[in-house]
Design a protein around this motif. Sequence first.
Motif, PDB file in Angstrom:
ATOM      1  N   ASN A 101       0.745  -1.060  -0.008  1.00 44.77           N
ATOM      2  CA  ASN A 101      -0.197   0.154  -0.048  1.00 44.77           C
ATOM      3  C   ASN A 101       0.881   1.326   0.040  1.00 44.77           C
ATOM      4  OD1 ASN A 101      -2.490  -1.500   0.040  1.00 44.77           O
ATOM      5  ND2 ASN A 101      -2.567  -1.434   2.362  1.00 44.77           N
TER       6      ASN A 101
ATOM      7  N   PRO B 128      -6.580   2.022   3.272  1.00 39.97           N
ATOM      8  CA  PRO B 128      -6.958   1.174   2.057  1.00 39.97           C
ATOM      9  C   PRO B 128      -8.352   1.207   1.915  1.00 39.97           C
ATOM     10  CG  PRO B 128      -6.248  -0.458   3.648  1.00 39.97           C
ATOM     11  CD  PRO B 128      -5.862   0.827   4.191  1.00 39.97           C
TER      12      PRO B 128
ATOM     13  N   VAL C  61      -4.725  -5.446   1.441  1.00 40.10           N
ATOM     14  CA  VAL C  61      -4.206  -4.636   0.132  1.00 40.10           C
ATOM     15  C   VAL C  61      -5.218  -3.788  -0.346  1.00 40.10           C
ATOM     16  CG1 VAL C  61      -3.122  -4.663  -2.285  1.00 40.10           C
ATOM     17  CG2 VAL C  61      -2.648  -6.207  -0.228  1.00 40.10           C
ATOM     18  N   ARG C  62      -4.880  -2.341  -0.719  1.00 45.78           N
ATOM     19  CA  ARG C  62      -5.884  -1.445  -1.072  1.00 45.78           C
ATOM     20  C   ARG C  62      -6.525  -1.619  -2.391  1.00 45.78           C
ATOM     21  NH1 ARG C  62      -3.219   4.174  -0.802  1.00 45.78           N
ATOM     22  NH2 ARG C  62      -4.991   4.752  -1.776  1.00 45.78           N
TER      23      ARG C  62
END
Length: 275
Positions: free
Chosen positions: A20, A271, A46-47
């Motif tokens: 990120n 995120p 995870v974005r």
Amino acid sequence: MNKQIMCINWGTRYGAPYINRLYEMVRRNITPPFRFVCFTDTRDGVRSEVECYDLPPMPGFMPKNTLGKWPKSRLWAPKLAELSGPILFIDLDVVILGSLDPFFEFGSPDDVVLARNAAKPFHKLGQTSIYRMPVGALAPLQDMFAADPQGIADTYRFEQHFVTKNAPGGVSFWPKKWVTHFRVECIPSFPMNFFVEPRKPKNGRVVIFAGGLNPPDAIEGQYGKDRPHLPPAAHIRRALKSKRKLRSIRQFLLPSSWVREAWTSASTDQPEERT
């Protein structure tokens, strides 16, 4: 040239926070549109802007007791998801200070372009902390490596040396000032490193952290978690108890404020939720 960024994550050392943070540093230093792809063994946290794909298969087997990051050989595959054309690979533990646009404009789209190995400048070796290649361009290297992983690793030690010496058609290098090696080029020479903070490179675009010293270490002023920062006198006393006394004394650095600013500011955005 399409702006495609690629990174790779495996194991537990980095994970979502590093992925990120790299995305955010890229976003702040590139002219859109761009595509950000990560080959990873985890998607947790995870974005959503990051396109995640499973790690490609490891060619052959993972060599033992070698220094290089040989899992990067997964990215030499003839096909990577549905990607095509030039793609810029960036390590997860870099600091981006300037525009990445020129990395897509330099040379020919067919070139394999590496950073220079600042630790051994006269050897004309490359560094794969940030490099560009057309997808599939290094497939012959994957075949070579798969045929004898341990032999290749023992001969070249580092995967980037193998790429430098064997890339089809050879390699070229980014202009010297674009990429800076933190340990080699930013930390003042002994004994000034006891008094002067690591230098922020003028007009630098990317700072790489090859070896065991990474951005969180630079922020704290240490060469690794096993050697936390101490005041100079205490550092010297600790070094005199080590086997390599002189080297340990020299391995001193002050906390780097500019690394802290770049690193922490890139982690402020949360995120987005995945759907």
